[in-house]
Design a protein around this motif. Structure first.
Motif, PDB file in Angstrom:
ATOM      1  N   GLU A 196      37.184  36.451  48.970  1.00 40.28           N
ATOM      2  CA  GLU A 196      37.170  34.997  49.126  1.00 40.28           C
ATOM      3  C   GLU A 196      36.867  34.359  47.775  1.00 40.28           C
ATOM      4  OE1 GLU A 196      37.856  33.500  52.022  1.00 40.28           O
ATOM      5  OE2 GLU A 196      38.023  35.408  53.096  1.00 40.28           O
ATOM      6  N   GLN A 197      37.916  34.009  47.038  1.00 42.03           N
ATOM      7  CA  GLN A 197      37.752  33.478  45.692  1.00 42.03           C
ATOM      8  C   GLN A 197      36.915  32.202  45.673  1.00 42.03           C
ATOM      9  OE1 GLN A 197      38.716  35.440  43.171  1.00 42.03           O
ATOM     10  NE2 GLN A 197      39.398  36.814  44.777  1.00 42.03           N
ATOM     11  N   ALA A 198      37.122  31.333  46.648  1.00 43.79           N
ATOM     12  CA  ALA A 198      36.368  30.079  46.680  1.00 43.79           C
ATOM     13  C   ALA A 198      34.882  30.356  46.894  1.00 43.79           C
ATOM     14  CB  ALA A 198      36.907  29.163  47.779  1.00 43.79           C
ATOM     15  N   PHE A 199      34.554  31.342  47.741  1.00 41.90           N
ATOM     16  CA  PHE A 199      33.156  31.697  47.990  1.00 41.90           C
ATOM     17  C   PHE A 199      32.516  32.248  46.713  1.00 41.90           C
ATOM     18  CE2 PHE A 199      29.636  34.262  49.627  1.00 41.90           C
ATOM     19  CZ  PHE A 199      29.058  33.374  50.516  1.00 41.90           C
ATOM     20  N   LEU A 200      33.230  33.123  46.013  1.00 34.21           N
ATOM     21  CA  LEU A 200      32.726  33.657  44.745  1.00 34.21           C
ATOM     22  C   LEU A 200      32.497  32.526  43.735  1.00 34.21           C
ATOM     23  CD1 LEU A 200      34.892  36.869  44.173  1.00 34.21           C
ATOM     24  CD2 LEU A 200      32.460  36.777  44.748  1.00 34.21           C
ATOM     25  N   ASN A 201      33.486  31.648  43.603  1.00 33.89           N
ATOM     26  CA  ASN A 201      33.386  30.561  42.624  1.00 33.89           C
ATOM     27  C   ASN A 201      32.226  29.628  42.932  1.00 33.89           C
ATOM     28  OD1 ASN A 201      35.600  31.542  41.235  1.00 33.89           O
ATOM     29  ND2 ASN A 201      37.046  30.190  42.261  1.00 33.89           N
ATOM     30  N   GLU A 202      31.976  29.385  44.220  1.00 30.44           N
ATOM     31  CA  GLU A 202      30.931  28.439  44.602  1.00 30.44           C
ATOM     32  C   GLU A 202      29.525  29.026  44.515  1.00 30.44           C
ATOM     33  OE1 GLU A 202      29.714  25.541  48.346  1.00 30.44           O
ATOM     34  OE2 GLU A 202      31.694  26.470  48.293  1.00 30.44           O
TER      35      GLU A 202
END
Length: 180
Positions: free
Chosen positions: A161-167
């Protein structure tokens, strides 16, 4: 380091993590992210290079597919006690405290395990795909837990989950599969 099992799967890779930090490990399916975490726990083989870590550093490892103890009638609270989880559980965990783990959904059990790892008396928490099977409310609660991380504890988080990692990560390191 290059790590794997009978042969290399991932590497070369090099990174560090500090107390109070959430390090995100990203990469394609099959790149060896889970194998890398297993190398850190000693359950995968280091083919070259080395892992430098103080022997006193305590790890908790949340696996991608946490195994339920077979035929062991544990309640959520009993599992948390076995895992030495400390602190007041969040609202989403409280209904699971008196529920048999055999009756929990995959997402409920996944969330319970992630909370236990994040609240156990360790120095580094390894979270392997902790958002698997979680609904939006649980994913948000997991993000809040990462945001309130103790300054003494580090987390290495594997996710697709790229968005989860980024956030939720202070830094990211993308993993490439081993190429001979």
């Amino acid at each position: 380091m290059v790590a794997g099992y009978s042969g290399p799967v991932v590497g070369p890779v090099s990174f560090s993590v500090r107390a109070g930090e959430v390090l995100g490990l990203g990469g394609a399916n099959g790149a060896g992210k889970s194998t890398l975490l297993k190398a850190l726990t000693g359950t995968a083989r280091v083919h070259s290079g080395r892992i430098l870590r103080d022997p006193a550093v305590r790890l908790a490892h949340h696996r991608q597919r946490p195994e339920r103890p077979p035929e062991l009638p544990l309640l959520g609270r009993e599992l948390l006690a076995l895992l030495d989880a400390e602190g007041e559980p969040p609202a989403l965990i409280r209904p699971l405290m008196d529920r048999p783990i055999a009756e929990m959904s995959g997402g409920q059990y996944q969330f319970l395990q992630a909370w236990a790892c994040l609240n156990s008396p360790v120095d580094v928490v390894l979270l392997d795909e902790p958002t698997n099977n979680l609904d939006g409310e649980a994913i948000e609660a997991l993000g809040a837990m990462l945001g309130s991380l103790s300054r003494e504890r580090a987390v290495i988080l594997v996710s697709h989950e790229q968005a989860f990692l980024n956030e939720h990560c202070h830094r990211r390191h993308d993993i490439e599969p081993w190429v001979s």
